[in-house]
Design an enzyme around this catalytic site. Structure first.
Site, mmCIF file in Angstrom:
data_model
loop_
_atom_site.group_PDB
_atom_site.id
_atom_site.type_symbol
_atom_site.label_atom_id
_atom_site.label_comp_id
_atom_site.label_asym_id
_atom_site.label_seq_id
_atom_site.Cartn_x
_atom_site.Cartn_y
_atom_site.Cartn_z
ATOM 1 C CE LYS A 98 -3.995 -2.146 2.220
ATOM 2 N NZ LYS A 98 -5.098 -1.801 3.637
ATOM 3 C CE1 TYR A 155 -9.268 -3.034 0.425
ATOM 4 C CE2 TYR A 155 -8.807 -1.021 -0.394
ATOM 5 C CZ TYR A 155 -8.657 -2.124 0.116
ATOM 6 O OH TYR A 155 -7.434 -2.371 0.733
ATOM 7 C CG PHE A 188 -13.710 1.334 7.160
ATOM 8 C CD1 PHE A 188 -13.003 0.622 5.680
ATOM 9 C CD2 PHE A 188 -14.102 0.814 8.000
ATOM 10 C CE1 PHE A 188 -13.239 -0.765 5.704
ATOM 11 C CE2 PHE A 188 -14.225 -0.608 7.878
ATOM 12 C CZ PHE A 188 -13.828 -1.491 6.530
ATOM 13 N NE ARG A 194 -6.471 -12.040 5.521
ATOM 14 C CZ ARG A 194 -6.887 -10.882 5.471
ATOM 15 N NH1 ARG A 194 -6.964 -10.222 4.183
ATOM 16 N NH2 ARG A 194 -7.525 -10.319 6.457
ATOM 17 C CB THR A 228 -7.221 -5.541 9.851
ATOM 18 O OG1 THR A 228 -8.054 -6.630 9.090
ATOM 19 C CG2 THR A 228 -7.674 -4.358 9.120
ATOM 20 N NE ARG A 234 -2.619 -5.658 7.049
ATOM 21 C CZ ARG A 234 -3.580 -6.039 6.823
ATOM 22 N NH1 ARG A 234 -4.440 -7.088 7.301
ATOM 23 N NH2 ARG A 234 -4.362 -5.710 5.723
ATOM 24 C CG ASN A 267 -3.624 -2.164 7.014
ATOM 25 O OD1 ASN A 267 -3.344 -1.792 5.923
ATOM 26 N ND2 ASN A 267 -4.456 -2.786 7.326
ATOM 27 C CG HIS A 320 -5.354 -6.092 -0.443
ATOM 28 N ND1 HIS A 320 -6.807 -6.008 0.288
ATOM 29 C CD2 HIS A 320 -5.548 -7.123 -1.331
ATOM 30 C CE1 HIS A 320 -7.487 -6.935 -0.241
ATOM 31 N NE2 HIS A 320 -6.483 -7.584 -1.262
ATOM 32 C CD GLU A 353 -8.746 -9.050 -3.695
ATOM 33 O OE1 GLU A 353 -7.706 -9.425 -3.118
ATOM 34 O OE2 GLU A 353 -9.739 -8.659 -2.734
HETATM 35 N N1 UDP Z 1 -9.783 -0.492 7.600
HETATM 36 C C1 UDP Z 1 -9.935 0.857 8.011
HETATM 37 N N2 UDP Z 1 -10.693 0.849 9.141
HETATM 38 C C2 UDP Z 1 -11.366 -0.091 9.861
HETATM 39 C C3 UDP Z 1 -11.060 -1.445 9.309
HETATM 40 C C4 UDP Z 1 -10.625 -1.416 7.963
HETATM 41 O O1 UDP Z 1 -9.409 1.850 7.747
HETATM 42 O O2 UDP Z 1 -11.872 0.063 10.670
HETATM 43 C C5 UDP Z 1 -9.235 -0.506 6.251
HETATM 44 C C6 UDP Z 1 -7.882 -1.335 6.252
HETATM 45 O O3 UDP Z 1 -6.711 -0.582 5.840
HETATM 46 C C7 UDP Z 1 -7.914 -2.549 5.871
HETATM 47 C C8 UDP Z 1 -8.994 -2.381 4.832
HETATM 48 O O4 UDP Z 1 -9.918 -1.220 5.298
HETATM 49 O O5 UDP Z 1 -6.824 -3.259 5.512
HETATM 50 C C9 UDP Z 1 -9.732 -3.511 4.336
HETATM 51 O O6 UDP Z 1 -10.352 -4.092 5.410
HETATM 52 P P1 UDP Z 1 -10.532 -5.506 5.651
HETATM 53 O O7 UDP Z 1 -11.542 -5.716 6.858
HETATM 54 O O8 UDP Z 1 -10.988 -6.248 4.349
HETATM 55 O O9 UDP Z 1 -9.247 -5.757 6.310
HETATM 56 P P2 UDP Z 1 -8.035 -6.684 5.716
HETATM 57 O O10 UDP Z 1 -8.592 -7.844 4.918
HETATM 58 O O11 UDP Z 1 -7.124 -5.864 4.736
HETATM 59 O O12 UDP Z 1 -6.955 -7.173 6.796
HETATM 60 MG MG MG Z 2 -9.993 -7.714 3.282
#
Ligand code: UDP
Ligand code: MG
Length: 136
Positions: free
Chosen positions: A12, A52, A60, A88, A94, A105, A115, A118, A129
């Site tokens: 990112k 997204y 968010f 993952r 996250t 992360r 973070n 992705h 994707e």
């Molecule tokens: N995100 C955020 N605030 C939140 C939750 C998620 O800014 O409260 C952002 C964060 O950058 C995250 C992305 O949204 O990586 C996508 O969210 P997801 O729940 O899919 O998390 P990920 O799969 O990236 O762990």
């Molecule tokens: Mg996700």
């Protein structure tokens, strides 16, 4: 039994900006991932909104799409046994505050929004994707 999978990873803007691209790629390689395809690009906010879309009802969403399109990113197709889950695990939670030691992360993430990486969350989404960025 072999279960070779592919998953989509994105470095990112916060991580590209801090020149962490090579260090993060080394973490993938040293954890057994092959980088099959990669490109450094900057996307439009409208493309981030498409990428997204599953989050479109979240509070968010707008900030997230603004952020992903705010600077260069590195998108990669990673291959490994059980790549989706393995990535993952390597990424960590996250929110970097909740991420385990040794994860990307934990090491590089600044905040829940910045973070650093992705990763696809299922085999089905990985296919979608990968197509999103690499089908032309
Ligand atoms: N995100 C955020 N605030 C939140 C939750 C998620 O800014 O409260 C952002 C964060 O950058 C995250 C992305 O949204 O990586 C996508 O969210 P997801 O729940 O899919 O998390 P990920 O799969 O990236 O762990
Ligand atoms: Mg996700």
């Amino acid at each position: 039994m072999s279960n070779l999978e592919q998953t989509l990873s994105i470095i990112k803007p916060d991580a590209v900006e801090r020149n962490l691209e090579n260090e993060i790629k080394e973490m993938f390689k040293s954890n057994g991932f092959s980088i099959l395809n990669e490109k450094k690009i900057q996307i439009e906010k409208s493309e981030a909104e498409k990428f997204y879309k599953v989050h479109e009802t979240k509070p968010f969403y707008d900030d997230l799409c603004g952020y992903l399109s705010s600077g260069p990113i590195v998108v990669m197709v990673l291959e490994k046994e059980n790549a989706v889950l393995s990535n993952r695990e390597l990424m960590g939670a996250t929110n970097p505050e909740d991420a385990e030691e040794g994860t990307i992360r934990k090491k590089y993430g600044i905040s829940i929004d910045k973070n650093s990486v992705h990763g696809s969350d299922s085999i089905e989404n990985a296919k979608i994707e990968i197509d999103f960025f690499f089908k032309d």
